[in-house]
Design a protein around this motif. Structure first.
Motif, PDB file in Angstrom:
ATOM      1  N   ASN A 231       1.014  -1.443   0.293  1.00 38.78           N
ATOM      2  CA  ASN A 231       0.034  -0.397   0.178  1.00 38.78           C
ATOM      3  C   ASN A 231       0.622   1.332  -0.087  1.00 38.78           C
ATOM      4  N   ALA A 232       1.639   1.430   1.515  1.00 37.67           N
ATOM      5  CA  ALA A 232       2.375   2.144   0.903  1.00 37.67           C
ATOM      6  C   ALA A 232       3.561   2.615  -0.314  1.00 37.67           C
ATOM      7  N   VAL A 233       3.998   1.684  -0.963  1.00 44.40           N
ATOM      8  CA  VAL A 233       4.754   1.843  -2.079  1.00 44.40           C
ATOM      9  C   VAL A 233       3.677   2.319  -3.580  1.00 44.40           C
ATOM     10  N   GLU A 234       2.267   1.550  -3.943  1.00 43.33           N
ATOM     11  CA  GLU A 234       1.870   2.407  -4.538  1.00 43.33           C
ATOM     12  C   GLU A 234       0.946   3.532  -4.344  1.00 43.33           C
ATOM     13  N   ARG A 235       0.716   3.830  -2.733  1.00 38.98           N
ATOM     14  CA  ARG A 235       0.260   5.427  -3.022  1.00 38.98           C
ATOM     15  C   ARG A 235       1.468   5.956  -3.334  1.00 38.98           C
ATOM     16  N   ALA A 236       2.914   6.099  -3.000  1.00 41.25           N
ATOM     17  CA  ALA A 236       4.373   6.459  -3.484  1.00 41.25           C
ATOM     18  C   ALA A 236       4.428   6.731  -5.446  1.00 41.25           C
ATOM     19  N   VAL A 237       3.752   5.585  -5.924  1.00 43.71           N
ATOM     20  CA  VAL A 237       3.735   6.176  -7.480  1.00 43.71           C
ATOM     21  C   VAL A 237       2.812   6.734  -8.176  1.00 43.71           C
ATOM     22  N   TYR A 238       1.694   6.197  -6.877  1.00 46.21           N
ATOM     23  CA  TYR A 238       0.344   6.992  -7.580  1.00 46.21           C
ATOM     24  C   TYR A 238       0.925   8.752  -7.361  1.00 46.21           C
ATOM     25  N   ARG A 239       1.542   8.745  -6.126  1.00 42.95           N
ATOM     26  CA  ARG A 239       1.249  10.675  -5.949  1.00 42.95           C
ATOM     27  C   ARG A 239       2.556  10.746  -6.887  1.00 42.95           C
ATOM     28  N   MET A 240       3.427  10.461  -7.216  1.00 43.62           N
ATOM     29  CA  MET A 240       4.256  11.153  -8.004  1.00 43.62           C
ATOM     30  C   MET A 240       4.187  11.932  -9.457  1.00 43.62           C
ATOM     31  N   THR A 241       4.565  13.116  -9.530  1.00 46.16           N
ATOM     32  CA  THR A 241       4.794  14.341 -10.724  1.00 46.16           C
ATOM     33  C   THR A 241       5.345  13.854 -11.786  1.00 46.16           C
ATOM     34  N   GLU A 242       6.444  13.578 -11.616  1.00 51.14           N
ATOM     35  CA  GLU A 242       7.099  13.572 -12.823  1.00 51.14           C
ATOM     36  C   GLU A 242       8.480  12.518 -12.558  1.00 51.14           C
ATOM     37  N   GLU A 243       9.467  12.020 -13.589  1.00 55.84           N
ATOM     38  CA  GLU A 243       9.958  11.281 -13.677  1.00 55.84           C
ATOM     39  C   GLU A 243      11.418  11.050 -12.779  1.00 55.84           C
ATOM     40  N   LYS A 244      11.403  11.761 -11.860  1.00 48.61           N
ATOM     41  CA  LYS A 244      12.736  11.390 -11.059  1.00 48.61           C
ATOM     42  C   LYS A 244      12.633  10.204  -9.819  1.00 48.61           C
ATOM     43  N   ALA A 245      13.681   9.516  -9.196  1.00 52.13           N
ATOM     44  CA  ALA A 245      13.127   9.226  -8.179  1.00 52.13           C
ATOM     45  C   ALA A 245      12.899   9.040  -6.960  1.00 52.13           C
ATOM     46  N   ILE A 246      11.432   8.054  -6.576  1.00 50.26           N
ATOM     47  CA  ILE A 246      10.682   8.462  -5.391  1.00 50.26           C
ATOM     48  C   ILE A 246      11.809   8.918  -3.812  1.00 50.26           C
ATOM     49  N   SER A 247      11.263  10.209  -3.784  1.00 55.31           N
ATOM     50  CA  SER A 247      12.146  10.030  -2.885  1.00 55.31           C
ATOM     51  C   SER A 247      11.441  10.665  -1.020  1.00 55.31           C
ATOM     52  N   GLU A 248      10.395  10.452  -0.774  1.00 55.56           N
ATOM     53  CA  GLU A 248       9.304  10.259  -0.035  1.00 55.56           C
ATOM     54  C   GLU A 248       8.386   9.163  -0.025  1.00 55.56           C
ATOM     55  N   ILE A 249       7.925   8.676   1.056  1.00 62.94           N
ATOM     56  CA  ILE A 249       7.317   7.146   1.642  1.00 62.94           C
ATOM     57  C   ILE A 249       6.216   8.244   2.551  1.00 62.94           C
ATOM     58  N   THR A 250       5.004   7.946   2.133  1.00 65.52           N
ATOM     59  CA  THR A 250       3.638   7.859   3.319  1.00 65.52           C
ATOM     60  C   THR A 250       3.933   7.118   3.985  1.00 65.52           C
ATOM     61  N   LEU A 251       3.973   7.118   5.557  1.00 67.39           N
ATOM     62  CA  LEU A 251       3.638   5.794   6.166  1.00 67.39           C
ATOM     63  C   LEU A 251       2.211   5.967   7.152  1.00 67.39           C
ATOM     64  N   ASP A 252       2.315   6.970   7.382  1.00 63.25           N
ATOM     65  CA  ASP A 252       0.720   7.084   7.844  1.00 63.25           C
ATOM     66  C   ASP A 252      -0.001   7.582   7.130  1.00 63.25           C
ATOM     67  N   PRO A 253      -0.636   6.856   6.604  1.00 62.51           N
ATOM     68  CA  PRO A 253      -1.761   8.267   5.450  1.00 62.51           C
ATOM     69  C   PRO A 253      -2.578   9.774   5.830  1.00 62.51           C
ATOM     70  N   PHE A 254      -2.736   8.612   7.395  1.00 56.20           N
ATOM     71  CA  PHE A 254      -3.572   9.615   8.177  1.00 56.20           C
ATOM     72  C   PHE A 254      -3.290  11.342   9.086  1.00 56.20           C
ATOM     73  N   ALA A 255      -1.936  10.285   8.685  1.00 56.32           N
ATOM     74  CA  ALA A 255      -0.752  11.861   9.045  1.00 56.32           C
ATOM     75  C   ALA A 255      -1.893  13.468   8.739  1.00 56.32           C
ATOM     76  N   SER A 256      -1.281  14.243   9.514  1.00 57.07           N
ATOM     77  CA  SER A 256      -2.128  15.472   9.615  1.00 57.07           C
ATOM     78  C   SER A 256      -2.233  16.960  10.561  1.00 57.07           C
ATOM     79  N   PRO A 257      -0.970  17.871  10.029  1.00 62.24           N
ATOM     80  CA  PRO A 257      -1.504  18.471  11.419  1.00 62.24           C
ATOM     81  C   PRO A 257      -3.126  19.239  11.524  1.00 62.24           C
ATOM     82  N   TYR A 258      -4.009  18.749  10.940  1.00 60.40           N
ATOM     83  CA  TYR A 258      -5.879  19.103  11.106  1.00 60.40           C
ATOM     84  C   TYR A 258      -6.311  17.278  11.337  1.00 60.40           C
ATOM     85  N   ARG A 259      -5.652  16.469  11.966  1.00 56.12           N
ATOM     86  CA  ARG A 259      -6.289  15.218  12.464  1.00 56.12           C
ATOM     87  C   ARG A 259      -7.202  15.169  13.200  1.00 56.12           C
TER      88      ARG A 259
END
Length: 265
Positions: A231-259
């Protein structure tokens, strides 16, 4: 079996697991798989089916016993005759019947009634059963692979699981190691999931993971195991906006300052 349905890994633990599967798969004895949620119990069951040689003789059929209401599970597994109950307008061929010659994977086996457990035991011992509402004995040649993350011996001691069925299932018990014990597999799995997702999105290439992303992937303990990694990897690929190495992996999709921190009415 597609690549998506194959066990992937190069760690010593995974190599040991695959070697053991090659040893036990040619028999027709039942196998009980144990392991935490997300470790890949169905993939192991599929590998047993492949290695057993049953692919050419029958189907691999998987059933999540916890996803089917108790009152319907018997009919789903063993089928029913026309008129067996209200709404049963024609003969229904159950999963055991449809898996003839192949392999039936019963996930979350602890979530079955005593009646269903009794009928499963009869299939293991005699290779036969009756449809719900029927008296005709049906023969079936099925390799049974069951899975659970429950403590079945303890449930049997409490009278909540048939001890005689547990004895038969315990012919071969295989505990699948969690991902944190297979750290050498993490990047290999992550790349596999990323490439697969890239193809599904019809993108040209997967540009890889940056050193920072690789570090994140390897150091996280993955309590949700392979499923969480996927799930984490697929999320990262889905959010990728340009063809460069993925640098950010979102481990907690619920993380938010407004949570929200408390329930609201």
């Amino acid at each position: 079996m597609t690549a998506e349905q194959r066990l992937i890994g190069s760690s010593a633990v995974t190599r040991e697991l695959l070697a053991y599967l090659e040893k036990i798969s040619p028999t027709d004895a039942p196998v009980l798989l144990r392991g935490a949620t997300g470790v890949g119990k169905e993939l192991v069951a599929r590998e047993i089916h492949r290695l057993s040689g049953r692919e050419s003789r029958g189907q691999f059929i998987a059933v999540n016993c916890s996803a089917i209401p108790t009152e319907l599970l018997e009919s789903e597994l063993f089928g029913h005759e026309a008129g067996a109950f209200t709404g049963a307008n024609k003969v229904h061929h159950g999963r055991f019947e449809r898996a003839h010659g192949g392999t039936l994977f019963l996930d979350e086996l602890a979530n079955t009634s005593a009646l269903v457990q009794e009928k499963i035991l009869r299939v293991i011992e005699y290779g036969e059963f009756e449809r719900v509402g029927g008296s005709k004995t049906i023969k079936c040649d099925v390799r049974l692979v069951a899975a659970t993350n429950e403590d079945l011996p303890e449930l049997a001691r409490q009278g909540k699981f048939r001890a005689d069925l547990l004895d038969r299932l315990a012919f071969d018990v295989l505990t699948i190691p969690p991902l944190r014990h297979r750290t050498d597999d993490i990047l290999l799995l992550a790349e596999h999931f990323a490439i697969t997702m890239t193809k599904e999105l019809e993108r040209a290439i997967f540009p890889g993971f940056s050193p920072e992303a690789q570090k994140t992937l390897q150091e996280y303990p993955w309590p949700g195991n392979v499923r969480e990694l996927k799930n984490a990897v697929e999320r990262a690929v889905y959010r990728m906006t340009e063809e460069k190495a993925i640098s950010e992996i979102t481990l907690d999709p619920f993380a938010s300052p407004y949570r929200p921190t408390q329930k609201t009415s």
